[in-house]
Write an enzyme that holds these catalytic residues in place. Structure first.
Site, PDB file in Angstrom:
ATOM      1  N   GLY A 112      -7.304 -15.494   0.960  1.00 27.36           N
ATOM      2  CA  GLY A 112      -6.214 -16.469   1.033  1.00 27.36           C
ATOM      3  C   GLY A 112      -5.565 -16.704  -0.318  1.00 27.36           C
ATOM      4  O   GLY A 112      -5.241 -17.835  -0.681  1.00 27.36           O
TER       5      GLY A 112
ATOM      6  N   GLU B 187       0.917 -13.373  -8.239  1.00 27.99           N
ATOM      7  CA  GLU B 187      -0.322 -13.077  -7.531  1.00 27.99           C
ATOM      8  C   GLU B 187      -0.539 -11.568  -7.535  1.00 27.99           C
ATOM      9  O   GLU B 187       0.369 -10.812  -7.202  1.00 27.99           O
ATOM     10  CB  GLU B 187      -0.155 -13.599  -6.089  1.00 27.99           C
TER      11      GLU B 187
ATOM     12  N   ASP C 288     -10.854  -2.798  -8.015  1.00 32.17           N
ATOM     13  CA  ASP C 288     -10.139  -1.714  -7.322  1.00 32.17           C
ATOM     14  C   ASP C 288      -9.508  -0.818  -8.384  1.00 32.17           C
ATOM     15  O   ASP C 288      -8.901  -1.329  -9.340  1.00 32.17           O
ATOM     16  CB  ASP C 288      -8.977  -2.258  -6.472  1.00 32.17           C
TER      17      ASP C 288
ATOM     18  N   GLU D  92      -6.877   0.961  -8.158  1.00 31.31           N
ATOM     19  CA  GLU D  92      -5.408   0.848  -8.221  1.00 31.31           C
ATOM     20  C   GLU D  92      -4.923  -0.467  -8.828  1.00 31.31           C
ATOM     21  O   GLU D  92      -3.751  -0.599  -9.156  1.00 31.31           O
ATOM     22  CB  GLU D  92      -4.777   1.079  -6.842  1.00 31.31           C
TER      23      GLU D  92
ATOM     24  N   LYS E  88     -24.565 -18.380  -3.050  1.00 33.71           N
ATOM     25  CA  LYS E  88     -24.825 -17.377  -4.102  1.00 33.71           C
ATOM     26  C   LYS E  88     -23.635 -17.226  -5.054  1.00 33.71           C
ATOM     27  O   LYS E  88     -22.506 -17.021  -4.608  1.00 33.71           O
ATOM     28  CB  LYS E  88     -25.117 -16.015  -3.445  1.00 33.71           C
TER      29      LYS E  88
ATOM     30  N   CYS F 207      14.554 -10.884  18.483  1.00 34.09           N
ATOM     31  CA  CYS F 207      14.887  -9.505  18.107  1.00 34.09           C
ATOM     32  C   CYS F 207      14.585  -8.564  19.284  1.00 34.09           C
ATOM     33  O   CYS F 207      15.313  -8.579  20.266  1.00 34.09           O
ATOM     34  CB  CYS F 207      14.172  -9.117  16.823  1.00 34.09           C
TER      35      CYS F 207
ATOM     36  N   HIS G 218      15.677 -13.280  13.124  1.00 31.50           N
ATOM     37  CA  HIS G 218      14.296 -13.779  13.052  1.00 31.50           C
ATOM     38  C   HIS G 218      14.264 -15.210  12.522  1.00 31.50           C
ATOM     39  O   HIS G 218      14.093 -15.432  11.318  1.00 31.50           O
ATOM     40  CB  HIS G 218      13.469 -12.874  12.134  1.00 31.50           C
TER      41      HIS G 218
ATOM     42  N   GLU H  58      11.996 -17.307  12.730  1.00 28.38           N
ATOM     43  CA  GLU H  58      10.656 -17.712  12.248  1.00 28.38           C
ATOM     44  C   GLU H  58      10.551 -17.698  10.725  1.00 28.38           C
ATOM     45  O   GLU H  58       9.735 -18.405  10.147  1.00 28.38           O
ATOM     46  CB  GLU H  58       9.557 -16.827  12.869  1.00 28.38           C
TER      47      GLU H  58
HETATM   48  N1  GLN Z   1      13.342  -2.158  17.593  1.00 29.90           N
HETATM   49  C1  GLN Z   1      14.470  -3.040  17.680  1.00 29.90           C
HETATM   50  C2  GLN Z   1      15.593  -2.635  16.745  1.00 29.90           C
HETATM   51  O1  GLN Z   1      15.390  -1.912  15.799  1.00 29.90           O
HETATM   52  C3  GLN Z   1      14.043  -4.469  17.392  1.00 29.90           C
HETATM   53  C4  GLN Z   1      13.612  -4.702  15.972  1.00 29.90           C
HETATM   54  C5  GLN Z   1      12.837  -5.979  15.787  1.00 29.90           C
HETATM   55  O2  GLN Z   1      12.373  -6.589  16.743  1.00 29.90           O
HETATM   56  N2  GLN Z   1      12.624  -6.387  14.556  1.00 29.90           N
HETATM   57  O3  GLN Z   1      16.686  -3.052  16.935  1.00 29.90           O
END
Ligand code: GLN
Length: 541
Positions: free
Chosen positions: A21, A145, A152, A154, A192, A386, A512, A514
């Site tokens: 995290g 970060e 590692d 890399e 530990k 999407c 999107h 979100e």
């Molecule tokens: N595969 C679809 C496109 O390229 C939807 C892409 C997505 O959901 N981000 O349009």
């Protein structure tokens, strides 16, 4: 003229194991510093060779987070924006692939004037330039970060680069935080400290002595553990901080760190004034997230990476923001689209909302279409994002408009009814990484639509990541049967939002949302989707 004080830098490394995290911790610290009045930026340096995570499968890497300026980035940037409220851009995430690409391109242009190009100093210099790219007059503290774990192979150039960077800016301008695991061994009933001692030992061999240790642990550490770590890791006792697994919500982490004064120690070490900390709104929000008062709601997310929590990270977070806004407990039912193909819509019985997130490729499409049909016919609140919007359009074309075999040309290039088709500007694109329609575009909303009501505005900006679009040739056929085109791109006839009127809540968007939702301010569409689901439950539907 007075010279602006040097930008301060905080470097966060990880020890013992990955997935501790680090992103959440970095974002939480950033929030605290911001709430003490400082202007903060965040950055993630990833030691893998892909130029960015855009070409990686979610199984490999989890979600690809898209910034406003259209960079495909690590999902930790989602924590930065959601928790710290810091806007990220393409300088907020560098990978080894990107660093090497820049160095090799410069070498080909003759930029190194006959020198042998080497990891040290050329790659480490390029990494330092990446860190410096966030400096500026409008920022006080940059938090960087480092992905991966000390030890590692890399990661080595990154550790060397941050060591040099701090050497360059001086102790009062830069500090190292090491986030490490302090495991609890059940069989022995003991905590530990040895793995953390060893991890700090690795850092010491390359010249980094952490200033602060943040210890991820299942159980609280006793004083003796902290003393031992302080002694063997060369860290002040009070700078051994614990970050015990939070009981309910990741949004508790900033409060937990604030209780231990991490932000105060950081500011003191960086010679910055310790202003008052204002967290009341955050505390209230966490209170609601932990003990909501208005009941609960069940929402299904139908996707094809359901076994992996990180694959739909921002979606799950945004749903939680919606639940916080409605003061309800959210139960997410993760449904594998392929399972719906086998077992049918019964897997969705009993939920009050169905969400189909973004995605690529044909696998799982039949299940997603069935989920849309289920939501539409049974009048369950539906949110398509999407690919989810594209599925909603295909389902409507097939089952309401009678366009048999309607499809996206992504899944059937020879379909008789290509209601979703490749965008014109994508037709000549052959390269894969960073070539989709990416980043923020302005969307104009139609008045009297659900979307306009949610946003309370007719002009909004939303982020995109796609190649295919609603095919305008089918505009009349689909709107004639009741599909509402509620939003279109400004200056271009690209359909961005579709809705159904005669339904409790049915919205699909090509972008999107979100990525712009935060716990303190749920995205309007997520807020209203969850609200519709809560109403559905209250109505006993
Ligand atoms: N595969 C679809 C496109 O390229 C939807 C892409 C997505 O959901 N981000 O349009």
């Amino acid at each position: 003229m007075a010279k602006k004080a040097c930008t301060k830098h905080v470097f966060i490394t990880g020890g013992v194991v990955s997935s501790l995290g680090k992103g959440l911790t970095s974002a939480s610290i950033a929030l605290l510093l911001k709430r003490r009045g400082y202007r903060v930026r965040l950055q993630k340096l990833d030691p893998y060779l892909n130029v960015d995570p855009g070409t990686m499968s979610p199984f490999q890497h989890g979600e690809v987070y898209v910034t406003e300026d259209g960079a495909e980035t690590d999902l930790d940037l989602g924590h930065y924006e959601r928790i710290a409220g810091v806007t990220c851009n393409r300088n907020s995430n560098y990978t080894t692939g990107r660093i090497y690409s820049a160095v090799i391109a410069r070498e080909r242009e003759g930029g190194y004037l006959g020198k042998t190009v080497q990891v040290i100093p050329h790659i480490t210099d390029e990494i330092q330039a990446a860190i410096r790219s966030l400096d500026g007059d409008d920022v006080d503290i940059v938090i960087t970060e480092i992905g991966g774990t000390a030890g590692d192979i890399e990661s080595l150039p990154y550790l060397e680069a941050i060591r040099q960077y701090r050497q360059g800016i001086g102790r009062q301008n830069g500090l190292f935080i090491h986030l490490t695991l302090v495991p609890y061994i059940k069989a022995a009933g003991e905590i530990k400290t040895k793995p953390s001692q060893q991890s700090v030992g690795i850092l010491r061999t390359i010249g980094i002595i952490p200033d602060i240790l943040i210890c991820r642990s299942e159980k609280h550490m006793a004083r003796e553990h902290k003393e031992k770590l302080a002694l063997f890791c060369n860290v002040e006792k009070e700078l051994v901080i614990e970050e015990v697994d939070v009981a309910h919500s990741i949004y508790e982490v900033p409060l937990d760190l604030a209780r231990q004064d991490v932000d105060i120690y950081i500011l003191e070490m960086l010679n910055l004034h310790v202003n008052a900390l204002e967290l009341d709104d955050w505390k209230r929000m966490v209170g609601t997230a932990i003990s909501p008062k208005a009941g609960e709601v069940d929402i299904a997310v139908v996707g094809k990476y359901i076994s992996l929590r990180d694959a739909y990270k921002s979606i799950y977070e945004a749903l939680h923001h919606g639940a916080i806004a409605s003061d309800v407990k959210l139960n997410i039912r993760m449904v594998e689209a392929g399972d719906i193909e086998e077992k049918g819509g019964q897997l969705l019985e009993g939920v009050q909302g169905i969400l189909i997130p973004g995605g690529f490729g044909e696998r799982g499409i039949a299940g997603k279409l069935e989920a849309v049909r289920f939501a539409r016919e049974k009048r369950i609140p539906f949110f398509g994002i999407c690919l989810g919007m594209q599925c909603a359009v295909i389902e409507f074309a097939r089952n309401v408009c009678g366009l048999d075999g309607a499809n996206s040309t992504e899944f059937d290039s020879g379909t008789a009814a290509p209601v979703i088709d490749l965008m014109e500007e994508q037709k000549t694109v052959t390269q894969k990484g960073g070539t989709m329609r990416l980043g923020s575009y302005t969307c104009l909303l139609k008045p009297d639509t659900r979307a306009a009501a949610s946003y309370g505005a007719l002009k909004v900006n939303e982020r995109h990541r796609h190649r295919f679009e609603f095919n305008n040739r089918y505009r009349d056929a689909l709107t004639g049967k009741g599909l509402v085109l509620a939003g279109e791109c400004e200056g271009k006839p690209l359909v961005e939002i579709v809705e159904l009127k005669d339904h409790p809540w049915f919205v699909g968007c090509q972008f999107h949302p979100e990525f712009q939702s935060t716990p303190l301010k749920a995205h309007p569409l997520f807020r209203d989707f969850v609200k519709a689901a809560v109403k559905q439950r209250a109505d006993g539907a």
